[in-house]
Design a protein around this motif. Sequence first.
Motif, PDB file in Angstrom:
ATOM      1  N   GLY A  52      14.441   2.442  33.745  1.00 40.32           N
ATOM      2  CA  GLY A  52      15.017   3.742  34.097  1.00 40.32           C
ATOM      3  C   GLY A  52      14.126   4.502  35.061  1.00 40.32           C
ATOM      4  N   LEU A  66      21.388  -3.562  35.184  1.00 40.10           N
ATOM      5  CA  LEU A  66      22.397  -4.354  34.469  1.00 40.10           C
ATOM      6  C   LEU A  66      21.767  -5.588  33.809  1.00 40.10           C
ATOM      7  N   GLY A  69      19.556  -4.648  30.956  1.00 40.22           N
ATOM      8  CA  GLY A  69      20.389  -4.255  29.814  1.00 40.22           C
ATOM      9  C   GLY A  69      20.935  -5.471  29.089  1.00 40.22           C
ATOM     10  N   MET A  72      18.174  -7.117  27.060  1.00 41.94           N
ATOM     11  CA  MET A  72      17.889  -6.322  25.848  1.00 41.94           C
ATOM     12  C   MET A  72      18.981  -6.557  24.795  1.00 41.94           C
ATOM     13  N   MET A  96      31.523   5.750  15.243  1.00 40.07           N
ATOM     14  CA  MET A  96      30.645   5.883  16.414  1.00 40.07           C
ATOM     15  C   MET A  96      31.363   5.487  17.693  1.00 40.07           C
ATOM     16  N   GLY A 101      34.325   7.578  30.101  1.00 45.28           N
ATOM     17  CA  GLY A 101      33.640   7.613  31.403  1.00 45.28           C
ATOM     18  C   GLY A 101      32.242   7.031  31.374  1.00 45.28           C
ATOM     19  N   ILE A 106      23.622   0.357  24.697  1.00 47.74           N
ATOM     20  CA  ILE A 106      22.466  -0.234  24.005  1.00 47.74           C
ATOM     21  C   ILE A 106      21.895   0.751  22.982  1.00 47.74           C
ATOM     22  N   VAL A 111      21.450   2.690  17.255  1.00 49.23           N
ATOM     23  CA  VAL A 111      21.724   3.686  16.205  1.00 49.23           C
ATOM     24  C   VAL A 111      22.577   3.028  15.113  1.00 49.23           C
ATOM     25  N   PHE A 148      28.990  10.850  18.653  1.00 44.74           N
ATOM     26  CA  PHE A 148      29.316  10.664  20.076  1.00 44.74           C
ATOM     27  C   PHE A 148      28.028  10.385  20.825  1.00 44.74           C
ATOM     28  N   SER A 149      28.016   9.305  21.613  1.00 47.81           N
ATOM     29  CA  SER A 149      26.890   9.013  22.492  1.00 47.81           C
ATOM     30  C   SER A 149      27.303   9.277  23.929  1.00 47.81           C
ATOM     31  N   THR A 153      24.606  12.901  32.534  1.00 50.68           N
ATOM     32  CA  THR A 153      24.862  14.353  32.521  1.00 50.68           C
ATOM     33  C   THR A 153      26.342  14.623  32.833  1.00 50.68           C
ATOM     34  N   LEU A 178      27.885  14.417  14.967  1.00 50.52           N
ATOM     35  CA  LEU A 178      26.524  14.209  15.479  1.00 50.52           C
ATOM     36  C   LEU A 178      26.599  13.756  16.937  1.00 50.52           C
ATOM     37  N   GLY A 181      22.005  10.700  22.869  1.00 49.69           N
ATOM     38  CA  GLY A 181      22.008   9.956  24.133  1.00 49.69           C
ATOM     39  C   GLY A 181      20.923  10.529  25.020  1.00 49.69           C
ATOM     40  N   ASP A 200      16.711   9.954  18.706  1.00 49.65           N
ATOM     41  CA  ASP A 200      16.584   8.493  18.616  1.00 49.65           C
ATOM     42  C   ASP A 200      17.281   7.964  17.363  1.00 49.65           C
TER      43      ASP A 200
HETATM   44 CO1  B1M Z   1      22.409   3.666  33.479  1.00 53.08          CO
HETATM   45  N1  B1M Z   1      21.632   5.430  33.693  1.00 53.08           N
HETATM   46  N2  B1M Z   1      23.775   4.102  34.832  1.00 53.08           N
HETATM   47  N3  B1M Z   1      22.967   1.834  33.290  1.00 53.08           N
HETATM   48  N4  B1M Z   1      20.808   3.388  32.530  1.00 53.08           N
HETATM   49  C1  B1M Z   1      20.539   5.785  32.779  1.00 53.08           C
HETATM   50  C2  B1M Z   1      21.092   6.405  31.498  1.00 53.08           C
HETATM   51  C3  B1M Z   1      19.681   6.795  33.664  1.00 53.08           C
HETATM   52  C4  B1M Z   1      18.887   7.823  32.816  1.00 53.08           C
HETATM   53  C5  B1M Z   1      18.739   6.022  34.618  1.00 53.08           C
HETATM   54  C6  B1M Z   1      17.849   6.958  35.410  1.00 53.08           C
HETATM   55  O1  B1M Z   1      18.293   7.543  36.367  1.00 53.08           O
HETATM   56  N5  B1M Z   1      16.614   7.128  34.992  1.00 53.08           N
HETATM   57  C7  B1M Z   1      20.814   7.436  34.565  1.00 53.08           C
HETATM   58  C8  B1M Z   1      21.469   8.698  34.010  1.00 53.08           C
HETATM   59  C9  B1M Z   1      21.020   9.946  34.729  1.00 53.08           C
HETATM   60  C10 B1M Z   1      21.684  11.144  34.142  1.00 53.08           C
HETATM   61  O2  B1M Z   1      22.881  11.297  34.206  1.00 53.08           O
HETATM   62  N6  B1M Z   1      20.869  12.008  33.580  1.00 53.08           N
HETATM   63  C11 B1M Z   1      21.787   6.286  34.693  1.00 53.08           C
HETATM   64  C12 B1M Z   1      22.760   6.157  35.725  1.00 53.08           C
HETATM   65  C13 B1M Z   1      22.675   7.208  36.820  1.00 53.08           C
HETATM   66  C14 B1M Z   1      23.740   5.151  35.733  1.00 53.08           C
HETATM   67  C15 B1M Z   1      24.889   4.950  36.755  1.00 53.08           C
HETATM   68  C16 B1M Z   1      25.614   6.250  37.172  1.00 53.08           C
HETATM   69  C17 B1M Z   1      24.275   4.204  37.958  1.00 53.08           C
HETATM   70  C18 B1M Z   1      25.216   4.043  39.133  1.00 53.08           C
HETATM   71  O3  B1M Z   1      26.245   3.411  39.025  1.00 53.08           O
HETATM   72  N7  B1M Z   1      24.833   4.642  40.237  1.00 53.08           N
HETATM   73  C19 B1M Z   1      25.839   3.977  36.000  1.00 53.08           C
HETATM   74  C20 B1M Z   1      26.898   4.713  35.163  1.00 53.08           C
HETATM   75  C21 B1M Z   1      27.955   3.799  34.583  1.00 53.08           C
HETATM   76  C22 B1M Z   1      28.826   4.550  33.604  1.00 53.08           C
HETATM   77  O4  B1M Z   1      28.471   4.687  32.446  1.00 53.08           O
HETATM   78  N8  B1M Z   1      29.957   5.044  34.069  1.00 53.08           N
HETATM   79  C23 B1M Z   1      24.858   3.292  35.094  1.00 53.08           C
HETATM   80  C24 B1M Z   1      25.024   1.990  34.635  1.00 53.08           C
HETATM   81  C25 B1M Z   1      24.111   1.318  33.829  1.00 53.08           C
HETATM   82  C26 B1M Z   1      24.269  -0.156  33.475  1.00 53.08           C
HETATM   83  C27 B1M Z   1      25.689  -0.601  33.171  1.00 53.08           C
HETATM   84  C28 B1M Z   1      23.733  -0.980  34.646  1.00 53.08           C
HETATM   85  C29 B1M Z   1      23.248  -0.295  32.261  1.00 53.08           C
HETATM   86  C30 B1M Z   1      23.919  -0.093  30.889  1.00 53.08           C
HETATM   87  C31 B1M Z   1      24.025  -1.359  30.107  1.00 53.08           C
HETATM   88  C32 B1M Z   1      24.501  -1.074  28.696  1.00 53.08           C
HETATM   89  O5  B1M Z   1      24.266  -0.021  28.096  1.00 53.08           O
HETATM   90  N9  B1M Z   1      25.186  -2.067  28.175  1.00 53.08           N
HETATM   91  C33 B1M Z   1      22.337   0.910  32.484  1.00 53.08           C
HETATM   92  C34 B1M Z   1      21.061   1.055  31.892  1.00 53.08           C
HETATM   93  C35 B1M Z   1      20.506  -0.173  31.179  1.00 53.08           C
HETATM   94  C36 B1M Z   1      20.328   2.267  31.952  1.00 53.08           C
HETATM   95  C37 B1M Z   1      18.901   2.563  31.433  1.00 53.08           C
HETATM   96  C38 B1M Z   1      17.908   1.886  32.391  1.00 53.08           C
HETATM   97  C39 B1M Z   1      18.568   2.118  30.035  1.00 53.08           C
HETATM   98  C40 B1M Z   1      19.492   2.708  28.963  1.00 53.08           C
HETATM   99  C41 B1M Z   1      19.087   2.146  27.632  1.00 53.08           C
HETATM  100  O6  B1M Z   1      19.739   1.242  27.131  1.00 53.08           O
HETATM  101  N10 B1M Z   1      17.942   2.622  27.085  1.00 53.08           N
HETATM  102  C42 B1M Z   1      18.873   4.149  31.497  1.00 53.08           C
HETATM  103  C43 B1M Z   1      17.473   4.689  31.739  1.00 53.08           C
HETATM  104  C44 B1M Z   1      16.862   5.350  30.518  1.00 53.08           C
HETATM  105  O7  B1M Z   1      17.500   5.606  29.526  1.00 53.08           O
HETATM  106  N11 B1M Z   1      15.626   5.708  30.640  1.00 53.08           N
HETATM  107  C45 B1M Z   1      20.009   4.460  32.386  1.00 53.08           C
HETATM  108  C46 B1M Z   1      17.350   2.105  25.841  1.00 53.08           C
HETATM  109  C47 B1M Z   1      18.004   2.771  24.653  1.00 53.08           C
HETATM  110  C48 B1M Z   1      17.392   2.179  23.388  1.00 53.08           C
HETATM  111  O8  B1M Z   1      17.701   4.158  24.718  1.00 53.08           O
HETATM  112  O9  B1M Z   1      19.965   4.728  25.586  1.00 53.08           O
HETATM  113  O10 B1M Z   1      18.273   6.550  25.277  1.00 53.08           O
HETATM  114  P1  B1M Z   1      18.843   5.265  24.820  1.00 53.08           P
HETATM  115  O11 B1M Z   1      19.305   5.448  23.286  1.00 53.08           O
HETATM  116  C49 B1M Z   1      18.490   6.108  22.308  1.00 53.08           C
HETATM  117  C50 B1M Z   1      18.737   7.622  22.237  1.00 53.08           C
HETATM  118  O12 B1M Z   1      19.371   8.147  23.363  1.00 53.08           O
HETATM  119  C51 B1M Z   1      19.462   7.816  20.939  1.00 53.08           C
HETATM  120  O13 B1M Z   1      19.071   6.714  20.136  1.00 53.08           O
HETATM  121  C52 B1M Z   1      18.933   5.556  20.963  1.00 53.08           C
HETATM  122  C53 B1M Z   1      17.989   4.590  20.319  1.00 53.08           C
HETATM  123  O14 B1M Z   1      16.754   5.186  19.938  1.00 53.08           O
HETATM  124  N12 B1M Z   1      20.919   7.859  20.882  1.00 53.08           N
HETATM  125  C54 B1M Z   1      21.554   8.598  19.922  1.00 53.08           C
HETATM  126  C55 B1M Z   1      21.829   7.204  21.579  1.00 53.08           C
HETATM  127  N13 B1M Z   1      23.061   7.495  21.143  1.00 53.08           N
HETATM  128  C56 B1M Z   1      22.919   8.332  20.111  1.00 53.08           C
HETATM  129  C57 B1M Z   1      23.868   8.927  19.281  1.00 53.08           C
HETATM  130  C58 B1M Z   1      23.423   9.783  18.265  1.00 53.08           C
HETATM  131  C59 B1M Z   1      22.071  10.046  18.105  1.00 53.08           C
HETATM  132  C60 B1M Z   1      21.119   9.455  18.916  1.00 53.08           C
HETATM  133  O15 B1M Z   1      24.262  10.410  17.407  1.00 53.08           O
HETATM  134  C61 B1M Z   1      25.619  10.082  17.449  1.00 53.08           C
END
Ligand code: B1M
Length: 221
Positions: A52, A66, A69, A72, A96, A101, A106, A111, A148-149, A153, A178, A181, A200
């Motif tokens: 990220g 991709l 992801g 992982m 969940m 959109g 992952i 979760v 909802f995850s 933004t 809850l 994300g 988390d």
């Molecule tokens: Co995307 N992506 N992505 N992406 N992606 C992020 C989220 C981003 C932060 C990367 C960055 O810029 N640093 C950024 C979002 C920016 C923003 O809006 N603030 C981003 C972007 C911009 C995009 C696209 C728009 C890129 C593009 O097309 N130009 C696009 C959007 C597609 C869409 O959804 N319409 C896109 C696409 C993708 C992939 C498909 C390539 C892939 C997703 C694969 C998949 O999920 N199957 C992907 C990935 C892998 C990421 C990053 C690198 C990794 C996400 C991840 O899995 N993290 C991510 C960067 C980052 O997060 N630093 C990024 C590991 C995971 C364990 O952590 O997801 O945070 P996380 O989940 C945590 C907590 O959030 C929480 O617990 C989890 C585990 O501890 N949590 C909850 C989650 N859900 C919860 C629900 C709860 C409570 C807690 O209660 C209900």
Amino acid sequence: MNDQEILQRLYDETLSGNKLAVVELTEEGLAAAIGPETLLFDALIPALEEVGARFERGDFFVPEMLIAGRAMTAALDILRPLLADTGSEVVGTFLMGTVKGDVHDIGKNLVDIMLEGAGFKVVDLGVQIAPETFVEAIREHEPDVVGFSAFLTTTMPMFKVNIAAIEQAGLRDDVIVLVGGAPVTQEYADAIGADGYAPDAASATKLAKELLDARRALATA
Ligand code: B1M
């Protein structure tokens, strides 16, 4: 390889999205008695955080995100039974989904795993879930908690739309909502009328249990 070398290689191969190597190293780590939590928190999750960070800096693009992801997800498939199987009693039902959109799943899946490990029955609707689908699923599964995850933004506002749809269907008092994300904050959760936010998977599980216990205590008071 010693444990540290396995973890370092697992981190490196996840970062490069080398799914085959990630699968092999995850299995090798488990065979070497490295705990599934250590593989997750000391290698896999830090690697995705770095993916990220590189994406934000413009060093990585969507294809790199991709494949990382996918790598992982393959590792999580191996770890899931080890993390989720505690044999504990069912404490409640958790519905969940990732909002409309948004395709990120992952974090949501992680979760799910922690919730299952804590004894929740999890009904996961998947990704890009429309408000009306959440409403139908609440009617069908009668969950205690709805989660909802959202990871963008631009998709976070769907929380509010989902809550409005649940209110309109007359189901809001039946469920705890809850949210979580990567971009979500406590302030945002409060502003849109969610019952809780967790940063988390571990704290989401703890919070879901606390809110459910509080609701049950209130109902029997
Ligand atoms: Co995307 N992506 N992505 N992406 N992606 C992020 C989220 C981003 C932060 C990367 C960055 O810029 N640093 C950024 C979002 C920016 C923003 O809006 N603030 C981003 C972007 C911009 C995009 C696209 C728009 C890129 C593009 O097309 N130009 C696009 C959007 C597609 C869409 O959804 N319409 C896109 C696409 C993708 C992939 C498909 C390539 C892939 C997703 C694969 C998949 O999920 N199957 C992907 C990935 C892998 C990421 C990053 C690198 C990794 C996400 C991840 O899995 N993290 C991510 C960067 C980052 O997060 N630093 C990024 C590991 C995971 C364990 O952590 O997801 O945070 P996380 O989940 C945590 C907590 O959030 C929480 O617990 C989890 C585990 O501890 N949590 C909850 C989650 N859900 C919860 C629900 C709860 C409570 C807690 O209660 C209900």
